[in-house]
Enzyme design. Structure first.
Site, PDB file in Angstrom:
ATOM      1  N   SER A 179      18.120  11.794  16.017  1.00 19.56           N
ATOM      2  CA  SER A 179      19.444  11.321  16.427  1.00 19.56           C
ATOM      3  C   SER A 179      19.643   9.914  15.888  1.00 19.56           C
ATOM      4  O   SER A 179      18.907   8.998  16.250  1.00 19.56           O
ATOM      5  CB  SER A 179      19.531  11.310  17.951  1.00 19.56           C
ATOM      6  OG  SER A 179      20.669  10.560  18.334  1.00 19.56           O
ATOM      7  N   GLY A 211      15.763  10.794  19.461  1.00 22.07           N
ATOM      8  CA  GLY A 211      16.323   9.528  18.988  1.00 22.07           C
ATOM      9  C   GLY A 211      15.304   8.414  18.972  1.00 22.07           C
ATOM     10  O   GLY A 211      14.679   8.124  17.956  1.00 22.07           O
ATOM     11  N   SER A 212      15.101   7.791  20.144  1.00 18.82           N
ATOM     12  CA  SER A 212      14.231   6.611  20.183  1.00 18.82           C
ATOM     13  C   SER A 212      12.784   6.938  19.841  1.00 18.82           C
ATOM     14  O   SER A 212      12.103   6.126  19.217  1.00 18.82           O
ATOM     15  CB  SER A 212      14.324   5.930  21.549  1.00 18.82           C
ATOM     16  OG  SER A 212      14.110   6.865  22.572  1.00 18.82           O
ATOM     17  N   HIS A 226      21.270  14.714  14.004  1.00 15.61           N
ATOM     18  CA  HIS A 226      22.143  14.730  15.184  1.00 15.61           C
ATOM     19  C   HIS A 226      22.982  13.452  15.228  1.00 15.61           C
ATOM     20  O   HIS A 226      22.465  12.351  15.090  1.00 15.61           O
ATOM     21  CB  HIS A 226      21.263  14.831  16.437  1.00 15.61           C
ATOM     22  CG  HIS A 226      21.995  14.998  17.720  1.00 15.61           C
ATOM     23  ND1 HIS A 226      22.519  16.208  18.131  1.00 15.61           N
ATOM     24  CD2 HIS A 226      22.285  14.119  18.709  1.00 15.61           C
ATOM     25  CE1 HIS A 226      23.087  16.055  19.320  1.00 15.61           C
ATOM     26  NE2 HIS A 226      22.969  14.794  19.683  1.00 15.61           N
ATOM     27  N   MET A 242      30.812  13.435  22.854  1.00 18.80           N
ATOM     28  CA  MET A 242      30.825  13.001  24.253  1.00 18.80           C
ATOM     29  C   MET A 242      32.124  12.228  24.450  1.00 18.80           C
ATOM     30  O   MET A 242      32.145  11.001  24.605  1.00 18.80           O
ATOM     31  CB  MET A 242      29.596  12.117  24.531  1.00 18.80           C
ATOM     32  CG  MET A 242      28.314  12.925  24.635  1.00 18.80           C
ATOM     33  SD  MET A 242      26.847  11.914  24.401  1.00 18.80           S
ATOM     34  CE  MET A 242      26.757  11.899  22.614  1.00 18.80           C
ATOM     35  N   GLY A 245      16.931   6.525  24.774  1.00 20.19           N
ATOM     36  CA  GLY A 245      15.800   5.889  25.437  1.00 20.19           C
ATOM     37  C   GLY A 245      15.665   6.143  26.930  1.00 20.19           C
ATOM     38  O   GLY A 245      14.968   5.409  27.624  1.00 20.19           O
ATOM     39  N   GLY A 281      25.035   9.177  27.213  1.00 20.06           N
ATOM     40  CA  GLY A 281      25.585   7.829  27.077  1.00 20.06           C
ATOM     41  C   GLY A 281      24.649   6.862  26.372  1.00 20.06           C
ATOM     42  O   GLY A 281      25.099   5.964  25.678  1.00 20.06           O
ATOM     43  N   MET A 291      21.671  19.003  28.152  1.00 21.98           N
ATOM     44  CA  MET A 291      21.374  17.567  28.231  1.00 21.98           C
ATOM     45  C   MET A 291      20.186  17.368  29.168  1.00 21.98           C
ATOM     46  O   MET A 291      20.215  17.794  30.320  1.00 21.98           O
ATOM     47  CB  MET A 291      22.573  16.780  28.766  1.00 21.98           C
ATOM     48  CG  MET A 291      23.721  16.576  27.796  1.00 21.98           C
ATOM     49  SD  MET A 291      23.288  15.915  26.175  1.00 21.98           S
ATOM     50  CE  MET A 291      22.566  14.328  26.574  1.00 21.98           C
ATOM     51  N   HIS A 308      27.714  15.785  18.127  1.00 17.92           N
ATOM     52  CA  HIS A 308      27.753  15.944  19.586  1.00 17.92           C
ATOM     53  C   HIS A 308      28.882  15.075  20.123  1.00 17.92           C
ATOM     54  O   HIS A 308      28.784  13.856  20.128  1.00 17.92           O
ATOM     55  CB  HIS A 308      26.368  15.514  20.132  1.00 17.92           C
ATOM     56  CG  HIS A 308      26.258  15.495  21.614  1.00 17.92           C
ATOM     57  ND1 HIS A 308      25.178  14.911  22.262  1.00 17.92           N
ATOM     58  CD2 HIS A 308      27.054  15.983  22.600  1.00 17.92           C
ATOM     59  CE1 HIS A 308      25.338  15.038  23.571  1.00 17.92           C
ATOM     60  NE2 HIS A 308      26.464  15.675  23.806  1.00 17.92           N
ATOM     61  N   ASP A 354      25.755  11.338  17.446  1.00 19.38           N
ATOM     62  CA  ASP A 354      26.336  11.181  18.785  1.00 19.38           C
ATOM     63  C   ASP A 354      27.652  10.429  18.735  1.00 19.38           C
ATOM     64  O   ASP A 354      27.692   9.265  18.331  1.00 19.38           O
ATOM     65  CB  ASP A 354      25.358  10.422  19.681  1.00 19.38           C
ATOM     66  CG  ASP A 354      24.183  11.280  20.087  1.00 19.38           C
ATOM     67  OD1 ASP A 354      24.420  12.386  20.607  1.00 19.38           O
ATOM     68  OD2 ASP A 354      23.033  10.852  19.866  1.00 19.38           O
ATOM     69  N   MET A 414      30.633   8.902  20.989  1.00 15.01           N
ATOM     70  CA  MET A 414      30.979   8.505  22.362  1.00 15.01           C
ATOM     71  C   MET A 414      32.262   7.680  22.336  1.00 15.01           C
ATOM     72  O   MET A 414      32.451   6.860  21.434  1.00 15.01           O
ATOM     73  CB  MET A 414      29.851   7.654  22.957  1.00 15.01           C
ATOM     74  CG  MET A 414      28.490   8.328  22.900  1.00 15.01           C
ATOM     75  SD  MET A 414      27.249   7.342  23.751  1.00 15.01           S
ATOM     76  CE  MET A 414      25.748   8.243  23.322  1.00 15.01           C
ATOM     77  N   ASP A 470      18.549  17.684  24.391  1.00 19.20           N
ATOM     78  CA  ASP A 470      18.898  16.333  23.947  1.00 19.20           C
ATOM     79  C   ASP A 470      18.630  15.320  25.052  1.00 19.20           C
ATOM     80  O   ASP A 470      19.251  15.383  26.108  1.00 19.20           O
ATOM     81  CB  ASP A 470      20.387  16.343  23.556  1.00 19.20           C
ATOM     82  CG  ASP A 470      20.860  15.032  22.968  1.00 19.20           C
ATOM     83  OD1 ASP A 470      20.038  14.142  22.712  1.00 19.20           O
ATOM     84  OD2 ASP A 470      22.093  14.914  22.750  1.00 19.20           O
TER      85      ASP A 470
HETATM   86  C1  DX5 Z   1      22.404  10.586  24.653  1.00 15.74           C
HETATM   87  C2  DX5 Z   1      22.559  11.210  23.290  1.00 15.74           C
HETATM   88  C3  DX5 Z   1      21.284  11.535  22.617  1.00 15.74           C
HETATM   89  C4  DX5 Z   1      20.400  10.357  22.318  1.00 15.74           C
HETATM   90  C5  DX5 Z   1      18.997  10.783  22.673  1.00 15.74           C
HETATM   91  O1  DX5 Z   1      23.617  10.571  25.304  1.00 15.74           O
HETATM   92  O2  DX5 Z   1      23.316  12.406  23.370  1.00 15.74           O
HETATM   93  O3  DX5 Z   1      21.473  12.316  21.445  1.00 15.74           O
HETATM   94  O4  DX5 Z   1      20.405   9.954  20.983  1.00 15.74           O
HETATM   95  O5  DX5 Z   1      18.162   9.689  22.574  1.00 15.74           O
HETATM   96  P1  DX5 Z   1      16.654   9.733  23.065  1.00 15.74           P
HETATM   97  O6  DX5 Z   1      15.945  10.762  22.227  1.00 15.74           O
HETATM   98  O7  DX5 Z   1      16.190   8.338  22.826  1.00 15.74           O
HETATM   99  O8  DX5 Z   1      16.669  10.105  24.519  1.00 15.74           O
HETATM  100 ZN    ZN Z   2      23.331  13.798  21.545  1.00 15.83          ZN
END
Ligand code: DX5
Ligand code: ZN
Length: 226
Positions: free
Chosen positions: A9, A198-199, A34, A69, A146, A143, A138, A67, A36, A38, A176
């Site tokens: 991500s 992601g992180s 991926h 949001m 990490g 949002g 989810m 994705h 994101d 928002m 995710d």
């Molecule tokens: C959160 C996002 C995720 C985010 C996940 O709202 O939809 O895609 O990047 O990050 P990690 O893997 O760090 O939880």
């Molecule tokens: Zn996501």
């Protein structure tokens, strides 16, 4: 044995070096990324818009999994399709006419996914499971990157996997939030096909090596499952 994909991500990538970051994970042999989106309304954070997807489209052949949001997916899904998305997912909680929105996305020639927040039960999707190309569970409240993985998500994944089997459906199951080297095996064994990370990828010392390690762990978890 199901084919498991690791989807880095870019939310946790260094946006000032985005192209470089993408190349690093692409070299590990992934096929999807991926993205994101928002809007500061559906979730309390702002990220990126269609121009970033357009720019990514020019520097990589990876499939871009977008994705959304956001509170207005009906307006923005076509914009992201045009920008080069391979797949677009919308939140069940954000769609008044979910069936219509999903079919609209497919009519754009893009794979359509539905997302459920941690507090939303799988039962709310019964009437669209035969429509969707994938379901995104989810495993954190959306949002932010990490956050800590919510274990109940695996029960939802297992429900979706058995419904798929029972009803002879073919949707992919995506997860995710909070995916790490530690919990990846359990997630794959629960039946997930696409794992967003992601992180744990972009905040590691070597994102390419972390993805390779995740792919190795996913492979051994599926080998145990069959
Ligand atoms: C959160 C996002 C995720 C985010 C996940 O709202 O939809 O895609 O990047 O990050 P990690 O893997 O760090 O939880
Ligand atoms: Zn996501």
């Amino acid at each position: 044995m199901h084919q498991v994909e690791i989807l880095p991500s870019i939310l946790s990538a260094d946006f000032a070096r985005l192209g470089e970051e993408v190349k690093t994970v692409e070299a590990a042999g992934i096929s999807m990324l991926h993205v994101d989106v928002m809007d500061g309304h559906f979730v309390p954070n702002l990220t990126l818009g269609p121009p970033i997807v357009e720019s990514l489209r020019k520097v990589t052949n990876l499939k871009l999994d977008v994705h959304l949001m956001i509170t207005d997916p009906d307006f923005f899904a076509p914009v992201f399709a045009k920008a080069g998305a391979y797949s677009i997912s919308v939140h069940q909680e954000a769609c008044r006419h979910l069936d219509r929105t999903l079919r609209m996305i497919q009519d754009l020639g893009v794979k359509a996914g539905v997302v459920i927040n941690p507090a939303t039960p799988v039962a709310t999707l019964t009437e669209v499971l035969h429509v969707v190309d994938y379901v995104l569970v989810m495993s954190v409240n959306p949002g932010f990157g990490g956050q800590k993985f919510i274990p109940n998500s695996l029960r939802k994944v297992a429900q979706l996997a058995s419904l798929r089997e029972e009803c002879g459906l073919h949707y992919a199951i995506e997860i995710d939030g909070g995916v790490s080297l530690e919990n990846l095996g359990d997630i794959v064994r629960a039946g997930v096909d696409w794992l967003v990370a992601g992180s744990s990828v972009f905040h590691s010392v070597n994102p390419g090596d972390t993805v390779r390690e995740m792919q190795r762990l996913a492979k051994s978890a599926t080998a145990v499952a069959v």
